[in-house]
Each structure stands twice: as structure tokens, then as C-alpha cells.
Design a protein around this motif. Structure first.
Motif, PDB file in Angstrom:
ATOM      1  N   UNK A   1       0.868  -1.169   0.000  1.00  0.00           N
ATOM      2  CA  UNK A   1       0.000   0.000   0.000  1.00  0.00           C
ATOM      3  C   UNK A   1       0.911   1.227   0.000  1.00  0.00           C
ATOM      4  N   UNK A   2       0.680   2.117  -0.935  1.00  0.00           N
ATOM      5  CA  UNK A   2       1.500   3.316  -1.070  1.00  0.00           C
ATOM      6  C   UNK A   2       0.758   4.507  -0.462  1.00  0.00           C
ATOM      7  N   UNK A   3       1.463   5.214   0.416  1.00  0.00           N
ATOM      8  CA  UNK A   3       0.888   6.349   1.131  1.00  0.00           C
ATOM      9  C   UNK A   3       1.613   7.631   0.756  1.00  0.00           C
ATOM     10  N   UNK A   4       0.853   8.678   0.625  1.00  0.00           N
ATOM     11  CA  UNK A   4       1.397  10.009   0.402  1.00  0.00           C
ATOM     12  C   UNK A   4       1.450  10.737   1.743  1.00  0.00           C
ATOM     13  N   UNK A   5       2.546  11.448   1.990  1.00  0.00           N
ATOM     14  CA  UNK A   5       2.687  12.194   3.224  1.00  0.00           C
ATOM     15  C   UNK A   5       3.176  13.607   2.956  1.00  0.00           C
ATOM     16  N   UNK A   6       2.845  14.488   3.897  1.00  0.00           N
ATOM     17  CA  UNK A   6       3.326  15.871   3.857  1.00  0.00           C
ATOM     18  C   UNK A   6       4.027  16.133   5.179  1.00  0.00           C
ATOM     19  N   UNK A   7       5.314  16.465   5.118  1.00  0.00           N
ATOM     20  CA  UNK A   7       6.081  16.534   6.356  1.00  0.00           C
ATOM     21  C   UNK A   7       6.876  17.800   6.514  1.00  0.00           C
ATOM     22  N   UNK A   8       7.979  17.686   7.216  1.00  0.00           N
ATOM     23  CA  UNK A   8       8.801  18.831   7.582  1.00  0.00           C
ATOM     24  C   UNK A   8      10.234  18.671   7.090  1.00  0.00           C
ATOM     25  N   UNK A   9      10.933  19.791   6.994  1.00  0.00           N
ATOM     26  CA  UNK A   9      12.297  19.775   6.505  1.00  0.00           C
ATOM     27  C   UNK A   9      12.342  20.126   5.032  1.00  0.00           C
ATOM     28  N   UNK A  10      13.498  19.912   4.431  1.00  0.00           N
ATOM     29  CA  UNK A  10      13.641  20.161   2.995  1.00  0.00           C
ATOM     30  C   UNK A  10      12.985  19.013   2.220  1.00  0.00           C
ATOM     31  N   UNK A  11      13.413  17.811   2.517  1.00  0.00           N
ATOM     32  CA  UNK A  11      12.745  16.574   2.133  1.00  0.00           C
ATOM     33  C   UNK A  11      12.763  15.706   3.388  1.00  0.00           C
ATOM     34  N   UNK A  12      12.022  14.629   3.399  1.00  0.00           N
ATOM     35  CA  UNK A  12      12.014  13.793   4.590  1.00  0.00           C
ATOM     36  C   UNK A  12      11.874  12.336   4.212  1.00  0.00           C
ATOM     37  N   UNK A  13      12.404  11.476   5.077  1.00  0.00           N
ATOM     38  CA  UNK A  13      12.423  10.042   4.775  1.00  0.00           C
ATOM     39  C   UNK A  13      12.008   9.186   5.955  1.00  0.00           C
ATOM     40  N   UNK A  14      11.540   9.818   7.019  1.00  0.00           N
ATOM     41  CA  UNK A  14      11.029   9.048   8.152  1.00  0.00           C
ATOM     42  C   UNK A  14       9.559   9.374   8.357  1.00  0.00           C
ATOM     43  N   UNK A  15       8.763   8.349   8.596  1.00  0.00           N
ATOM     44  CA  UNK A  15       7.312   8.528   8.644  1.00  0.00           C
ATOM     45  C   UNK A  15       6.870   9.392   9.810  1.00  0.00           C
ATOM     46  N   UNK A  16       7.663   9.433  10.890  1.00  0.00           N
ATOM     47  CA  UNK A  16       7.230  10.205  12.060  1.00  0.00           C
ATOM     48  C   UNK A  16       7.299  11.715  11.800  1.00  0.00           C
ATOM     49  N   UNK A  17       7.973  12.108  10.728  1.00  0.00           N
ATOM     50  CA  UNK A  17       8.091  13.528  10.394  1.00  0.00           C
ATOM     51  C   UNK A  17       6.870  14.014   9.607  1.00  0.00           C
ATOM     52  N   UNK A  18       6.062  13.099   9.144  1.00  0.00           N
ATOM     53  CA  UNK A  18       4.915  13.486   8.327  1.00  0.00           C
ATOM     54  C   UNK A  18       3.760  13.963   9.193  1.00  0.00           C
ATOM     55  N   UNK A  19       3.223  15.122   8.873  1.00  0.00           N
ATOM     56  CA  UNK A  19       2.095  15.690   9.608  1.00  0.00           C
ATOM     57  C   UNK A  19       0.751  15.274   9.015  1.00  0.00           C
ATOM     58  N   UNK A  20       0.751  14.883   7.758  1.00  0.00           N
ATOM     59  CA  UNK A  20      -0.481  14.488   7.085  1.00  0.00           C
ATOM     60  C   UNK A  20      -0.239  13.203   6.300  1.00  0.00           C
ATOM     61  N   UNK A  21      -1.301  12.392   6.225  1.00  0.00           N
ATOM     62  CA  UNK A  21      -1.242  11.142   5.464  1.00  0.00           C
ATOM     63  C   UNK A  21      -2.500  10.989   4.634  1.00  0.00           C
ATOM     64  N   UNK A  22      -2.363  10.326   3.500  1.00  0.00           N
ATOM     65  CA  UNK A  22      -3.519   9.907   2.729  1.00  0.00           C
ATOM     66  C   UNK A  22      -3.987   8.537   3.190  1.00  0.00           C
ATOM     67  N   UNK A  23      -5.008   8.039   2.514  1.00  0.00           N
ATOM     68  CA  UNK A  23      -5.596   6.758   2.918  1.00  0.00           C
ATOM     69  C   UNK A  23      -4.876   5.566   2.299  1.00  0.00           C
ATOM     70  N   UNK A  24      -4.013   5.834   1.327  1.00  0.00           N
ATOM     71  CA  UNK A  24      -3.244   4.769   0.700  1.00  0.00           C
ATOM     72  C   UNK A  24      -3.887   4.229  -0.564  1.00  0.00           C
TER      73      UNK A  24
END
Length: 123
Positions: A93-116
Motif C-alpha cells: 500500500x503506497x501512502x502520500x505524506x506531507x512533512x517537515x524539513x527540505x525533504x524527509x524520509x522518516x514517517x514520524x516527520x509526516x504531519x499528514x497522510x492519505x488513505x493509501x
């Protein structure tokens, strides 16, 4: 409530291609770096690709580098993941996230998620 909405998943044979889309609100899209993560059954969510707000910086997991391309379209507030040379191990299942920083690669940094959206690659 602001949200991310993924689409484009499906069933494809090994070696095939898919394009995933993630539609975001204008506020999220203009303020956050975006990323794609994936989660296979029984496994943790893992990073696939990320893109900066400007689109000028991208980052990829080694497992998808050279096969996947992340991009963003400011005209329709959408981030894309072009996937080529798909392998059975890309099934998740592929999820889209919106996070912090320049780019990000850890899921805990994401503030928003889609449903997948489900991607299944058959051998």
C-alpha cells in the motif's frame, strides 16, 4: 479537515509501470515537502521518495532509485510517483505524506497522510 488523496494503484505484471497521484489542498501543497511511503503486509511503513516544496530537491530509497520518479505539479496541487520496471517486492500500500524539513524520509516527520492506494505486482 485537510487531507491527501492518493489514486492510481492497481495490478500490474513484473516489468510494468504505474503512475500514482496524490492530490493535496493548496495550503498543504504550497507549504510542505511531500513524500511517498509504502507498507507491505506484516512490515513497517518504509520510505520510497520525497520532494521539496520547490520541486528542486528529491530523495529516493536505494530500492527504488533509477526506477521511480517523484514530481509535483503546482497547477493542480498534485504530487506524482512514476514507477517503472516494477518488481513483485514493490507490492504494498503506497501512502502520500506531507512533512517537515527540505525533504524527509522518516514517517514520524509526516504531519499528514492519505488513505493509501494498493499496488500489486505479479510475477
Amino acid at each position: 479537515q485537510e487531507q491527501l488523496v492518493e489514486s492510481g494503484g492497481g495490478l500490474v505484471q513484473a516489468g510494468g509501470s504505474l503512475r500514482l497521484s496524490c492530490a493535496a489542498s493548496r495550503r498543504i501543497f504550497s507549504s510542505y515537502p511531500m513524500a511517498w511511503f509504502r507498507q507491505a503486509p506484516g512490515k513497517e511503513r518504509e520510505f520510497a521518495a520525497s520532494i521539496s516544496v520547490s520541486g528542486g530537491v528529491t530523495s529516493y530509497a536505494d530500492s527504488v532509485k533509477g526506477r521511480f520518479t517523484i514530481s509535483r505539479n503546482n497547477a493542480d496541487n498534485t504530487v506524482y510517483l512514476e514507477m517503472h520496471s516494477l518488481k513483485p517486492e514493490d507490492t504494498a500500500v503506497y501512502y502520500c505524506g506531507a512533512g517537515r524539513g527540505l525533504v524527509f524520509s522518516t514517517s514520524r516527520v509526516s504531519d499528514y497522510w492519505g488513505q493509501g492506494t494498493q499496488v500489486t505486482v505479479s510475477s
